[in-house]
Motif scaffolding. Structure first.
Motif, short mmCIF file in Angstrom:
data_model
loop_
_atom_site.label_atom_id
_atom_site.label_comp_id
_atom_site.label_asym_id
_atom_site.label_seq_id
_atom_site.Cartn_x
_atom_site.Cartn_y
_atom_site.Cartn_z
N TYR A 77 -17.13 8.38 -28.27
CA TYR A 77 -15.92 9.07 -27.74
C TYR A 77 -15.71 8.15 -26.34
O TYR A 77 -16.52 8.17 -25.42
N ILE A 78 -14.56 7.78 -26.05
CA ILE A 78 -14.11 6.73 -25.01
C ILE A 78 -13.85 7.60 -23.74
O ILE A 78 -12.50 8.31 -24.14
N VAL A 100 -13.92 6.50 -33.95
CA VAL A 100 -13.83 6.64 -32.38
C VAL A 100 -12.80 7.57 -31.77
O VAL A 100 -11.57 7.49 -32.26
N TYR A 101 -13.16 8.41 -30.90
CA TYR A 101 -12.14 9.35 -30.34
C TYR A 101 -11.90 8.63 -28.80
O TYR A 101 -12.65 8.16 -28.08
N VAL A 102 -10.73 9.34 -28.29
CA VAL A 102 -10.49 8.81 -27.18
C VAL A 102 -9.87 9.95 -26.09
O VAL A 102 -9.18 10.90 -26.40
N GLU A 103 -10.30 9.95 -24.73
CA GLU A 103 -9.54 10.80 -23.81
C GLU A 103 -8.72 9.89 -22.69
O GLU A 103 -9.10 8.83 -22.67
N THR A 104 -7.81 10.57 -22.12
CA THR A 104 -7.49 9.92 -20.97
C THR A 104 -7.08 11.07 -19.71
O THR A 104 -7.61 12.30 -20.08
N ARG A 105 -6.93 10.58 -18.86
CA ARG A 105 -7.14 11.59 -17.48
C ARG A 105 -5.98 11.66 -16.82
O ARG A 105 -4.95 10.72 -16.87
N GLU A 149 -2.97 9.15 -30.91
CA GLU A 149 -3.97 8.22 -30.78
C GLU A 149 -4.83 8.53 -29.63
O GLU A 149 -6.21 8.01 -29.69
N VAL A 150 -4.54 9.17 -28.53
CA VAL A 150 -5.50 9.82 -27.48
C VAL A 150 -5.53 11.22 -27.96
O VAL A 150 -4.65 11.96 -27.90
N THR A 211 -8.65 20.60 -29.62
CA THR A 211 -9.39 19.30 -30.18
C THR A 211 -10.75 19.25 -29.20
O THR A 211 -11.70 18.96 -29.91
N PRO A 212 -10.49 19.31 -27.87
CA PRO A 212 -11.87 19.19 -27.00
C PRO A 212 -12.79 20.30 -27.67
O PRO A 212 -13.97 19.98 -27.64
N ALA A 213 -12.45 21.50 -27.97
CA ALA A 213 -13.54 22.52 -28.27
C ALA A 213 -14.14 22.17 -29.82
O ALA A 213 -15.16 22.35 -30.28
N ARG A 214 -13.10 21.45 -30.68
CA ARG A 214 -13.70 21.08 -32.09
C ARG A 214 -14.62 20.01 -31.79
O ARG A 214 -15.75 19.77 -32.44
N LEU A 215 -14.46 18.96 -31.13
CA LEU A 215 -15.09 17.85 -30.69
C LEU A 215 -16.57 18.12 -30.16
O LEU A 215 -17.58 17.50 -30.22
#
Length: 306
Positions: A77-78, A100-105, A149-150, A211-215
């Motif tokens: 997770y990036i 690979v999973y991705v977040e942005t802020r 993608e994110v 998705t955050p809750a699942r990951l």
């Protein structure tokens, strides 16, 4: 700051335990070299933050970690991905079947590197790592968060004060990194994303809650409205115009990076486990309401569906 051998060992142990590894991806050696070279020539202002931590440094670290994770079979997770170059490294990994999973802020969606050129030390307010990028990178991230993608949108909130950020003795590599984002994060994503047609309402819910809750092992107690789940609900008024004013913010930080922003849509009520904790911009909750939850083991998500 781990060695390559240590990185591989962490990934191998995590893979054996079914753990999702989170990574801040910037190449430390390259960042240190570029920073030292700039400082040696007297270039110490905040306008050098970007050149000292370029997209190439982020992409290099992302490529390495994605490659290592793929070789070992560890999910990755990036956190707070900021650039097209880094996203391309993720794309290459995914095309090879790497998980690979991705977040942005928020900062990368609403601000760009132009603020580092503000007069005086004003740019210090916006120091973060990785630094703010170009408008072109910003456009790519909007597309990526809208098309899946994110996967996640997370704040990386910090509470630095102006005095800490604006200390005239600090060089660009010493300014505390990070900005306040929590209180404005949902309202600004709705305004800039949903209201402007950059993302669907369903996608908004996915990247902020589902998705955050699942990951991170909290599904289906969190991230969904259904029988048996916690009654965590945010109500957004899509017609409400709201102006961000630093003095109204609840953060320990005494300035807001988005001060003066005018929204189109804003949250009007927030419930946590059935209790109203924010209503009409007034904080009603208490610290005693907070509760620690044990998370379930990590379960992979089909990247094509999120």
């Amino acid at each position: 700051r781990l060695t390559d051998e240590e990185l591989l060992r962490v990934l191998a142990i995590a893979a054996g335990k079914g753990v999702l590894v989170n990574v801040h991806a910037e190449d430390g050696a390259l960042v240190d070299y570029l920073s030292d070279a700039l400082i040696a020539t007297g270039q110490t202002g905040i306008d050098q933050l970007g050149p000292s931590r370029p997209p190439r440094a982020e992409a290099l670290a992302t490529e390495k970690m994605v490659t290592y994770a793929g070789a070992i079979g560890c999910p990755l997770y990036i956190v707070h991905l900021s650039s097209l170059e880094a996203l391309n490294a993720v794309r290459r990994g995914r095309s090879a079947g790497i998980e690979v999973y991705v977040e942005t802020r928020p900062a990368y969606l609403y601000l760009d590197e132009g603020v580092y050129g503000l007069p005086g030390q004003e740019g210090n307010r916006y120091a973060c790592w990785p630094p703010l990028r170009s408008v072109a990178d910003q456009d790519v991230l909007w597309d990526a968060i809208g098309n899946g993608e994110v996967q996640c949108y997370a704040t990386d909130h910090t509470t630095w004060t102006l005095a800490e950020k604006m200390d005239p003795k600090l060089m660009f590599n010493q300014v505390p990194g990070g900005i306040s984002n929590v209180q404005t994060s949902l309202g600004m994503l709705f305004s800039e994303g949903v209201s402007r047609g950059r993302m669907s309402l369903a996608r908004f819910v996915e990247v902020t809650a589902q998705t955050p809750a699942r990951l991170f092992g909290l599904w289906p107690r969190k991230g969904v409205i259904q029988l048996g789940a916690d009654a965590d609900i945010v109500i957004v008024d899509p017609q409400l115009s709201y102006r961000v004013v630093s003095e109204r913010m609840e953060s320990a930080s005494d300035f807001d990076p988005y001060d003066g922003y005018e929204s189109s849509g804003w949250p009007v009520l927030t419930m946590s486990r059935g209790q109203i904790v924010v209503a009409d911009q007034q904080l009603l909750g208490s610290a005693e309401h907070g509760r620690f939850y044990h998370r379930a083991p990590f379960e992979s998500l089909p990247l094509g569906t999120i």
